[in-house]
Design an enzyme around this catalytic site. Sequence first.
Site, PDB file in Angstrom:
ATOM      1  N   ASP A 237      -8.312   3.635   9.919  1.00  0.00           N
ATOM      2  CA  ASP A 237      -7.537   3.093   8.319  1.00  0.00           C
ATOM      3  C   ASP A 237      -8.980   3.470   7.535  1.00  0.00           C
ATOM      4  O   ASP A 237      -9.910   2.560   7.372  1.00  0.00           O
ATOM      5  CB  ASP A 237      -7.370   1.727   8.577  1.00  0.00           C
ATOM      6  CG  ASP A 237      -5.362   1.342   7.669  1.00  0.00           C
ATOM      7  OD1 ASP A 237      -5.666   1.568   6.754  1.00  0.00           O
ATOM      8  OD2 ASP A 237      -5.608   0.252   8.581  1.00  0.00           O
TER       9      ASP A 237
ATOM     10  N   CYS B  19     -12.386  -9.215  14.937  1.00  0.00           N
ATOM     11  CA  CYS B  19     -11.063  -8.940  13.823  1.00  0.00           C
ATOM     12  C   CYS B  19     -10.644  -7.989  12.429  1.00  0.00           C
ATOM     13  O   CYS B  19     -12.296  -8.557  12.305  1.00  0.00           O
ATOM     14  CB  CYS B  19     -10.621 -10.125  13.404  1.00  0.00           C
ATOM     15  SG  CYS B  19      -9.387 -10.488  12.185  1.00  0.00           S
TER      16      CYS B  19
ATOM     17  N   CYS C 237      -4.707 -17.851  14.463  1.00  0.00           N
ATOM     18  CA  CYS C 237      -3.819 -16.543  15.206  1.00  0.00           C
ATOM     19  C   CYS C 237      -4.507 -17.761  16.858  1.00  0.00           C
ATOM     20  O   CYS C 237      -4.975 -19.397  16.062  1.00  0.00           O
ATOM     21  CB  CYS C 237      -4.702 -15.681  15.886  1.00  0.00           C
ATOM     22  SG  CYS C 237      -5.473 -14.373  14.699  1.00  0.00           S
TER      23      CYS C 237
ATOM     24  N   ARG D 266       1.202  -1.254   0.125  1.00  0.00           N
ATOM     25  CA  ARG D 266      -0.029  -0.136  -0.056  1.00  0.00           C
ATOM     26  C   ARG D 266       0.844   1.195  -0.002  1.00  0.00           C
ATOM     27  O   ARG D 266       0.411   2.112  -0.738  1.00  0.00           O
ATOM     28  CB  ARG D 266      -0.583  -0.088   1.005  1.00  0.00           C
ATOM     29  CG  ARG D 266      -2.095   1.179   1.303  1.00  0.00           C
ATOM     30  CD  ARG D 266      -3.096   0.732   2.320  1.00  0.00           C
ATOM     31  NE  ARG D 266      -3.418   0.123   1.874  1.00  0.00           N
ATOM     32  CZ  ARG D 266      -5.326  -0.770   1.659  1.00  0.00           C
ATOM     33  NH1 ARG D 266      -4.669  -0.560   2.668  1.00  0.00           N
ATOM     34  NH2 ARG D 266      -5.362  -1.680   1.499  1.00  0.00           N
ATOM     35  N   TYR D 267       1.889   1.597   0.645  1.00  0.00           N
ATOM     36  CA  TYR D 267       2.875   2.331   0.777  1.00  0.00           C
ATOM     37  C   TYR D 267       4.009   2.045  -0.079  1.00  0.00           C
ATOM     38  O   TYR D 267       4.350   0.757  -0.040  1.00  0.00           O
ATOM     39  CB  TYR D 267       2.998   2.677   2.449  1.00  0.00           C
ATOM     40  CG  TYR D 267       1.943   2.899   3.501  1.00  0.00           C
ATOM     41  CD1 TYR D 267       1.204   4.063   3.394  1.00  0.00           C
ATOM     42  CD2 TYR D 267       1.997   2.156   4.118  1.00  0.00           C
ATOM     43  CE1 TYR D 267       0.054   4.072   4.199  1.00  0.00           C
ATOM     44  CE2 TYR D 267       0.554   2.115   4.924  1.00  0.00           C
ATOM     45  CZ  TYR D 267      -0.117   2.776   5.163  1.00  0.00           C
ATOM     46  OH  TYR D 267      -0.821   3.277   6.014  1.00  0.00           O
TER      47      TYR D 267
ATOM     48  N   ARG E 117      -9.539  -8.646   9.900  1.00  0.00           N
ATOM     49  CA  ARG E 117      -9.198  -9.631   8.286  1.00  0.00           C
ATOM     50  C   ARG E 117      -9.834 -10.411   9.006  1.00  0.00           C
ATOM     51  O   ARG E 117      -9.385 -11.931   8.885  1.00  0.00           O
ATOM     52  CB  ARG E 117      -8.152  -9.488   8.749  1.00  0.00           C
ATOM     53  CG  ARG E 117      -6.936  -9.027   8.200  1.00  0.00           C
ATOM     54  CD  ARG E 117      -5.418  -8.674   7.886  1.00  0.00           C
ATOM     55  NE  ARG E 117      -4.796  -7.798   7.552  1.00  0.00           N
ATOM     56  CZ  ARG E 117      -4.486  -7.176   7.673  1.00  0.00           C
ATOM     57  NH1 ARG E 117      -3.582  -8.299   9.029  1.00  0.00           N
ATOM     58  NH2 ARG E 117      -3.855  -6.036   7.533  1.00  0.00           N
TER      59      ARG E 117
ATOM     60  N   ASP F 160     -12.304  -0.415  11.891  1.00  0.00           N
ATOM     61  CA  ASP F 160     -12.755  -0.290  10.770  1.00  0.00           C
ATOM     62  C   ASP F 160     -14.008  -0.806  10.383  1.00  0.00           C
ATOM     63  O   ASP F 160     -14.647  -1.674  10.890  1.00  0.00           O
ATOM     64  CB  ASP F 160     -11.822  -1.414   9.849  1.00  0.00           C
ATOM     65  CG  ASP F 160     -10.276  -1.199  10.284  1.00  0.00           C
ATOM     66  OD1 ASP F 160     -10.061   0.135  10.002  1.00  0.00           O
ATOM     67  OD2 ASP F 160      -9.878  -1.891  10.381  1.00  0.00           O
TER      68      ASP F 160
ATOM     69  N   CYS G 108     -10.394 -13.173  18.040  1.00  0.00           N
ATOM     70  CA  CYS G 108     -11.032 -11.568  18.539  1.00  0.00           C
ATOM     71  C   CYS G 108     -12.172 -11.682  17.318  1.00  0.00           C
ATOM     72  O   CYS G 108     -12.216 -11.539  16.081  1.00  0.00           O
ATOM     73  CB  CYS G 108     -10.365 -10.642  18.441  1.00  0.00           C
ATOM     74  SG  CYS G 108      -8.018 -11.062  18.730  1.00  0.00           S
TER      75      CYS G 108
ATOM     76  N   LYS H 235      -3.755   4.983   6.909  1.00  0.00           N
ATOM     77  CA  LYS H 235      -3.895   4.896   7.696  1.00  0.00           C
ATOM     78  C   LYS H 235      -3.573   6.241   8.346  1.00  0.00           C
ATOM     79  O   LYS H 235      -3.041   7.138   7.890  1.00  0.00           O
ATOM     80  CB  LYS H 235      -3.022   4.661   8.979  1.00  0.00           C
ATOM     81  CG  LYS H 235      -3.253   2.816   9.046  1.00  0.00           C
ATOM     82  CD  LYS H 235      -2.051   2.697  10.098  1.00  0.00           C
ATOM     83  CE  LYS H 235      -2.040   1.032   9.956  1.00  0.00           C
ATOM     84  NZ  LYS H 235      -2.031   0.279   8.653  1.00  0.00           N
TER      85      LYS H 235
ATOM     86  N   ARG I 253       7.586   0.221   2.034  1.00  0.00           N
ATOM     87  CA  ARG I 253       7.033  -0.680   3.238  1.00  0.00           C
ATOM     88  C   ARG I 253       5.719  -1.566   2.431  1.00  0.00           C
ATOM     89  O   ARG I 253       4.850  -1.386   1.752  1.00  0.00           O
ATOM     90  CB  ARG I 253       7.031  -0.925   4.552  1.00  0.00           C
ATOM     91  CG  ARG I 253       5.608   0.120   4.590  1.00  0.00           C
ATOM     92  CD  ARG I 253       6.396   1.863   5.860  1.00  0.00           C
ATOM     93  NE  ARG I 253       4.509   2.321   6.479  1.00  0.00           N
ATOM     94  CZ  ARG I 253       4.752   3.638   5.730  1.00  0.00           C
ATOM     95  NH1 ARG I 253       5.333   3.785   4.573  1.00  0.00           N
ATOM     96  NH2 ARG I 253       3.552   4.320   5.950  1.00  0.00           N
TER      97      ARG I 253
HETATM   98  C1  LIG Z   1      -0.077  -0.779   8.419  1.00  0.00           C
HETATM   99  C2  LIG Z   1       0.081  -0.942   7.911  1.00  0.00           C
HETATM  100  C3  LIG Z   1       1.457  -0.833   7.485  1.00  0.00           C
HETATM  101  C4  LIG Z   1       2.536  -0.030   8.384  1.00  0.00           C
HETATM  102  O1  LIG Z   1       2.202   1.349   8.415  1.00  0.00           O
HETATM  103  P1  LIG Z   1       2.633   1.875   9.606  1.00  0.00           P
HETATM  104  O2  LIG Z   1       1.978   3.337  10.175  1.00  0.00           O
HETATM  105  O3  LIG Z   1       4.157   2.520   8.877  1.00  0.00           O
HETATM  106  O4  LIG Z   1       2.885   0.988  10.729  1.00  0.00           O
HETATM  107  C5  LIG Z   1       2.124  -0.968   6.518  1.00  0.00           C
HETATM  108  N1  LIG Z   1       1.266  -1.699   5.291  1.00  0.00           N
HETATM  109  C6  LIG Z   1      -0.421  -1.882   4.990  1.00  0.00           C
HETATM  110  C7  LIG Z   1      -1.049  -2.299   4.005  1.00  0.00           C
HETATM  111  C8  LIG Z   1      -0.588  -1.733   6.612  1.00  0.00           C
HETATM  112  O5  LIG Z   1      -1.974  -1.686   6.740  1.00  0.00           O
HETATM  113  S1  SF4 Z   2      -7.304  -9.179  15.861  1.00  0.00           S
HETATM  114 FE1  SF4 Z   2      -7.835 -11.143  13.925  1.00  0.00          FE
HETATM  115  S2  SF4 Z   2      -5.532 -11.252  13.078  1.00  0.00           S
HETATM  116 FE2  SF4 Z   2      -5.205 -10.635  15.020  1.00  0.00          FE
HETATM  117  S3  SF4 Z   2      -4.905 -12.087  16.429  1.00  0.00           S
HETATM  118 FE3  SF4 Z   2      -7.141 -11.801  17.076  1.00  0.00          FE
HETATM  119  S4  SF4 Z   2      -8.018 -12.784  15.147  1.00  0.00           S
HETATM  120 FE4  SF4 Z   2      -6.151 -12.753  14.962  1.00  0.00          FE
END
Ligand SMILES: *Cc1c(COP(=O)(O)O)cnc(C)c1O
Ligand code: SF4
Length: 392
Positions: free
Chosen positions: A355, A157, A150, A137-138, A159, A318, A154, A362, A141
């Site tokens: 986000d 979650c 996991c 995305r960025y 995802r 989210d 949670c 973010k 990184r």
């Molecule tokens: C959160 C995230 C990161 C890391 O973001 P930082 O602000 O550098 O901690 C990198 N890629 C994705 C897709 C993310 O959701």
């Molecule tokens: S938030 Fe989602 S990915 Fe993170 S520990 Fe909980 S269940 Fe696992």
Amino acid sequence: MNPSVLTENQKLSAQTIVISRLRRPQDYQQISLYKDVNPLDWEDWHWQLRHRITSKEELAQVVKLTPDEEEGIKKANGRLSMAITPYWLTLIDPEDANCPLRRQAIPVAQESIVSAHEMIDPLAEDRDTPAAYLVHRYPDRVLLLATEACAMYCRHCTRRRLVGDRKESNSPSRFDAAIEYIKQNRKIRDVLISGGDPFILEDEEIENLLQKIRAISHVEFLRIGTRVPVTLPQRITQKLVTMLKKYSPLWVSIHFNHPKEITKRCKIACDMLADSGIPLGSQTVLLRGINDRPYIMKKLMHELLKIRVRPYYIYQCDPVRGTQHFRTPVAVGINIMEKLRGHTSGYAVPVYVIDAPGGGGKIPVGPNYVLSQAKGKYVLRNYRGKIYTYLE
Ligand SMILES: *Cc1c(COP(=O)(O)O)cnc(C)c1O
Ligand code: SF4
């Protein structure tokens, strides 16, 4: 000493050291389900995983379930299904359905509500996936999704579309395309390994991945996102931290939501990481009725500093399908930030972010301290609301 050649006896004594650092190691034995469990088994993370609570019947032996929870457990089958480590179960209030740790672990009926603005993949991660298991995305990184599993699932979650106990491939070659993509893209200097929870993988699998990423010369910075110090602290073993140390600089971000999560056992796990020179950060999701009061959030941040975890992010929850009952208005988060900045140590103040739905990344949100700005003159207010002028 190479921990991979520890004898069985040495392993036992290492575990015994951990156990003896707990003032009341037998606490779990007060739960009838666990009264005969040997402390060495209790301290074995594989034992904890094998004995996770996944059914209503098992859970009902310990927790007085509400009709809402019973329905939630039934409906969560197959989706982000329920899995609670025995360790986490000892932290749940069996009588109080509003217990903040209980609400994060036990599904409720509201999870199956489909609300109009909620999405399956609100952060559009699937769109930004140039290679399997990778989200880019960025520019500098990437996020590598190392596993879908996991220790505990949670209920909030983000995802949840991916995460859960499923048969996944564990062939080491599954990350080849992702590694190749990072290799080819010289702008990538930071790799965040998350999931799921990477620490659910075996030490050898984690090391294999770290080795391959470390071998890429333009990757400067590695981090792992995890929740196991909170949900399965037994996973942080001496063998794991000794291995991780070899891949320094490696940072670890830990998902914490409530001060009650910071137990003596959790502290031991964080100490082991920090003592190995691994810098620790926290990520917290703002959750209605769990941590949406300023005094709870402040207490959490203070407890984190005490275990050498630097508060990093508070996330607005989210708009993921099935999480409406956890979401607060954004104003609640802004008010929490207002009550932190200036009122406590700067180190205890994380950044509150939304986000951006649709995949914008973010975005920090918070109280406004710049009242006006014109011709080299800034009018500012401080944390007490007093007004000051800064001339450029
Ligand atoms: C959160 C995230 C990161 C890391 O973001 P930082 O602000 O550098 O901690 C990198 N890629 C994705 C897709 C993310 O959701
Ligand atoms: S938030 Fe989602 S990915 Fe993170 S520990 Fe909980 S269940 Fe696992």
